[in-house]
Design a protein around this motif. Structure first.
Motif, PDB file in Angstrom:
ATOM      1  N   UNK A   3      -0.367  18.482  11.587  1.00  0.00           N
ATOM      2  CA  UNK A   3      -1.401  17.497  11.876  1.00  0.00           C
ATOM      3  C   UNK A   3      -1.003  16.675  13.090  1.00  0.00           C
ATOM      4  N   UNK A   4      -1.939  16.453  14.004  1.00  0.00           N
ATOM      5  CA  UNK A   4      -1.697  15.642  15.190  1.00  0.00           C
ATOM      6  C   UNK A   4      -1.966  14.178  14.890  1.00  0.00           C
ATOM      7  N   UNK A   5      -1.112  13.299  15.403  1.00  0.00           N
ATOM      8  CA  UNK A   5      -1.289  11.862  15.183  1.00  0.00           C
ATOM      9  C   UNK A   5      -2.620  11.405  15.761  1.00  0.00           C
ATOM     10  N   UNK A   6      -3.301  10.582  15.003  1.00  0.00           N
ATOM     11  CA  UNK A   6      -4.597  10.077  15.448  1.00  0.00           C
ATOM     12  C   UNK A   6      -4.786   8.668  14.914  1.00  0.00           C
ATOM     13  N   UNK A   7      -5.171   7.763  15.780  1.00  0.00           N
ATOM     14  CA  UNK A   7      -5.390   6.386  15.360  1.00  0.00           C
ATOM     15  C   UNK A   7      -6.522   6.322  14.341  1.00  0.00           C
ATOM     16  N   UNK A  21       4.559   7.554  -6.724  1.00  0.00           N
ATOM     17  CA  UNK A  21       3.842   8.370  -5.748  1.00  0.00           C
ATOM     18  C   UNK A  21       4.436   8.145  -4.364  1.00  0.00           C
ATOM     19  N   UNK A  22       4.145   9.056  -3.478  1.00  0.00           N
ATOM     20  CA  UNK A  22       4.536   8.925  -2.071  1.00  0.00           C
ATOM     21  C   UNK A  22       3.339   8.367  -1.309  1.00  0.00           C
ATOM     22  N   UNK A  23       3.564   7.331  -0.506  1.00  0.00           N
ATOM     23  CA  UNK A  23       2.509   6.790   0.349  1.00  0.00           C
ATOM     24  C   UNK A  23       2.574   7.484   1.700  1.00  0.00           C
ATOM     25  N   UNK A  24       1.406   7.720   2.292  1.00  0.00           N
ATOM     26  CA  UNK A  24       1.326   8.461   3.550  1.00  0.00           C
ATOM     27  C   UNK A  24       0.832   7.565   4.685  1.00  0.00           C
ATOM     28  N   UNK A  70      -0.868  11.940   7.954  1.00  0.00           N
ATOM     29  CA  UNK A  70      -0.520  11.921   6.535  1.00  0.00           C
ATOM     30  C   UNK A  70       0.679  12.802   6.185  1.00  0.00           C
ATOM     31  N   UNK A  71       1.237  13.497   7.173  1.00  0.00           N
ATOM     32  CA  UNK A  71       2.494  14.209   6.919  1.00  0.00           C
ATOM     33  C   UNK A  71       3.698  13.307   7.199  1.00  0.00           C
ATOM     34  N   UNK A  72       3.442  12.100   7.705  1.00  0.00           N
ATOM     35  CA  UNK A  72       4.514  11.178   8.089  1.00  0.00           C
ATOM     36  C   UNK A  72       4.639  10.030   7.083  1.00  0.00           C
ATOM     37  N   UNK A  73       5.805   9.404   7.083  1.00  0.00           N
ATOM     38  CA  UNK A  73       6.040   8.251   6.202  1.00  0.00           C
ATOM     39  C   UNK A  73       5.391   7.001   6.814  1.00  0.00           C
ATOM     40  N   UNK A  74       5.024   6.013   5.983  1.00  0.00           N
ATOM     41  CA  UNK A  74       4.439   4.769   6.489  1.00  0.00           C
ATOM     42  C   UNK A  74       5.472   3.657   6.608  1.00  0.00           C
ATOM     43  N   UNK A  82       7.539  13.261   6.056  1.00  0.00           N
ATOM     44  CA  UNK A  82       7.872  13.076   4.642  1.00  0.00           C
ATOM     45  C   UNK A  82       8.824  14.187   4.198  1.00  0.00           C
ATOM     46  N   UNK A  83       9.919  13.804   3.577  1.00  0.00           N
ATOM     47  CA  UNK A  83      10.915  14.762   3.109  1.00  0.00           C
ATOM     48  C   UNK A  83      11.996  15.090   4.112  1.00  0.00           C
ATOM     49  N   UNK A  84      11.815  14.674   5.364  1.00  0.00           N
ATOM     50  CA  UNK A  84      12.759  15.053   6.423  1.00  0.00           C
ATOM     51  C   UNK A  84      14.160  14.509   6.198  1.00  0.00           C
ATOM     52  N   UNK A  85      14.255  13.280   5.672  1.00  0.00           N
ATOM     53  CA  UNK A  85      15.563  12.649   5.502  1.00  0.00           C
ATOM     54  C   UNK A  85      15.936  12.478   4.030  1.00  0.00           C
TER      55      UNK A  85
END
Length: 497
Positions: free
Chosen positions: A1-5, A148-151, A156-160, A426-429
């Protein structure tokens, strides 16, 4: 997914807090309409984001109705009356569960409101619900919640961010115009940076900690979150102030932060000296983050600020000191969760001793990161190791505070990137706690010294299109400087995206 405001919605939920408050006061929008619109927005989008652990529709609408009655009666109300808010699930509330993102407090109802909760209610601010967080505020990604995991609304593949990722995500996705977070080592500022919102860690002791479930008592500080500097200042003004119920509360006047925000937006920064911290940039920082930071420095200079390079040599030891002091306080604070007084109880079948029930409950109720920090802290405080670890960390803490004091002799504020990189996947670290801890590198010194700081959006990184934050730091009880400089930068930066 590409970042989008995230797209700003049309109508009520697209309004910033100050604009919504003005419409409520002018009777163009009712508080009930404003609250219902945000509840509808939560129902629409939060299934994909997971920002809220609990939504209190009935209580929020009842509070909003009370505001509408007061408006109709011509009563003088607070500047934010009727503007709804998202509350991090670490502040106690009598009408909603307080879980701290942990199974050990699942469903627990507090018998009292936190002082901050009471201030929100007293100001006529409806509480939409409680937001997700890393368990007991331990984490940098909101992946450590037991529920739950917040996105991140940008991707939404990234952490907030964390531990207050729920509050930041609620703001960035227009589910709430205001939010409350807590900052132990950056848990307000870091989520603000990676979601393009504004977050402030007030001077330690200026916002009551009574009813804030403790992680590390000498570091924790509740604070305001918003989408603009002015909105954040208006909320800060509501929650700040001395509280006799809090032994760490400072009995000192709070500067006029709202006036400072308005002044900063309207005037230049002539006469303001801004220090760029040498140790909080360079190797290990994402190129796009540094490019954004350097652009921000240029914009502050164009606004009239004098830019000065400042060295704070002991900041390089902040990470090590913090991760000895915090776990030590965690070990002490979380001893109260013993299955004897409240919360979860496991193996209470009449065949196990109190000690066995306690051990089984803590094993089942605490997650891996909480257990990790309890073990580290217990070790650091144990006989034979206290002086070698905890005692040395306290000395480093003093040296960091002295670095700040020396720097503020020559500059009015200090600046740095808020985080070394943008939001990670999410999950990277998840399997590398140290890499996770390094994400808080820039924010930790402020908590160790007890001073104040703000993260304000500074655009997006050319590397991945994700948000970047500019951190502004000021001396203790000089929170107004954050708002003046932050508002001036916000005006110079212009819209993001």
């Amino acid at each position: 997914m590409t970042a989008q405001q995230p797209a700003r919605p049309e109508g009520i939920t697209g309004l910033d807090a100050s604009d919504l408050a003005a419409k409520i006061t002018a009777k163009e929008v009712s508080a009930v309409e404003a609250t219902q619109a945000h509840l509808d927005r939560i129902a629409e989008v939060d299934g994909d984001l997971g920002a809220f652990l609990h939504v209190g529709s009935e209580a929020a609408l009842a509070a909003a109705a009370d505001v509408d009655k007061a408006v109709a009666a011509g009563e003088t109300l607070s500047p934010l009356a009727g503007v709804p808010i998202a509350l991090k699930d670490v502040f106690t509330t009598t009408d909603a569960p307080t879980t701290c993102g942990s199974k050990i407090l699942e469903g627990w109802m507090s018998p009292y409101d936190a002082t901050l909760t009471g201030k929100l209610r007293g100001a006529g601010i409806p509480i939409l619900g409680k937001t997700n967080m890393d368990e007991f505020a331990m984490g940098s990604s909101t992946e450590n919640s037991a529920y739950q995991v917040t996105r991140n609304p940008w991707d939404t593949t990234k952490i907030p961010g964390g531990s207050g990722g729920g509050s930041a995500a609620a703001l960035a996705s227009y589910q709430a115009p205001l939010a409350i977070g807590t900052d132990t080592g950056g848990s307000i500022r870091q989520p603000a940076a990676v979601t393009a919102t504004v977050g402030v860690k007030p001077t330690y002791g200026t916002v009551s900690r009574y009813g804030l479930v403790a992680c590390a008592s000498s570091l924790d500080q509740g604070g305001p979150c918003g989408r603009t500097v002015l909105d954040t200042a208006l909320l800060h003004q509501v929650i700040a102030g001395h509280d006799p119920a809090d032994s760490t509360s400072i009995d000192a006047a709070i500067p006029d932060i709202v006036a400072a925000a308005k002044t900063g937006a309207q005037q230049d920064l002539s006469g303001v000296k801004v220090g760029v911290v040498t140790e909080l940039q360079g190797e290990g920082y994402q190129p796009g983050v540094l490019a954004s930071f350097n652009a921000a420095v240029g914009q502050l200079k164009e606004r009239g600020a004098e830019i000065v390079e400042v060295s704070c040599p002991h900041f390089t030891y902040a990470l090590g000191a913090y991760y000895l002091i915090l776990p030590s306080e965690v070990s002490s604070n979380l001893a109260r969760f013993d299955a004897m007084r409240y919360g979860l109880r496991v193996s209470d079948d009449g065949e196990h001793s109190a000690e066995q029930v306690m051990a089984a409950t803590r094993a089942a109720g605490f997650g891996p990161e909480v257990k990790r920090r309890i073990i580290i802290g217990t070790y650091a405080l144990s006989a034979g190791y206290y002086d070698a670890y905890y005692g040395q960390a306290l000395k480093v803490r003093t040296l960091i505070a002295r670095d700040f004091a020396k720097a503020y002799e020559s500059v009015d504020v200090l600046i740095s990137p808020t985080t070394p990189t943008t939001a990670f996947t999410i999950g990277e670290k998840a399997d590398d706690p140290l890499a996770m801890y390094l994400f808080d590198l820039c924010t930790l010194p402020v908590n160790l010294a007890g001073v104040c700081a703000m993260s304000v959006p500074s655009g997006t990184s050319a590397d991945d299109g994700m948000p970047v934050g500019l951190q502004i730091m000021a001396p203790a009880l000089a929170d107004d400087r954050l708002y003046r400089v932050g508002a001036a930068y916000e005006a110079a930066r212009g819209p993001i995206g």
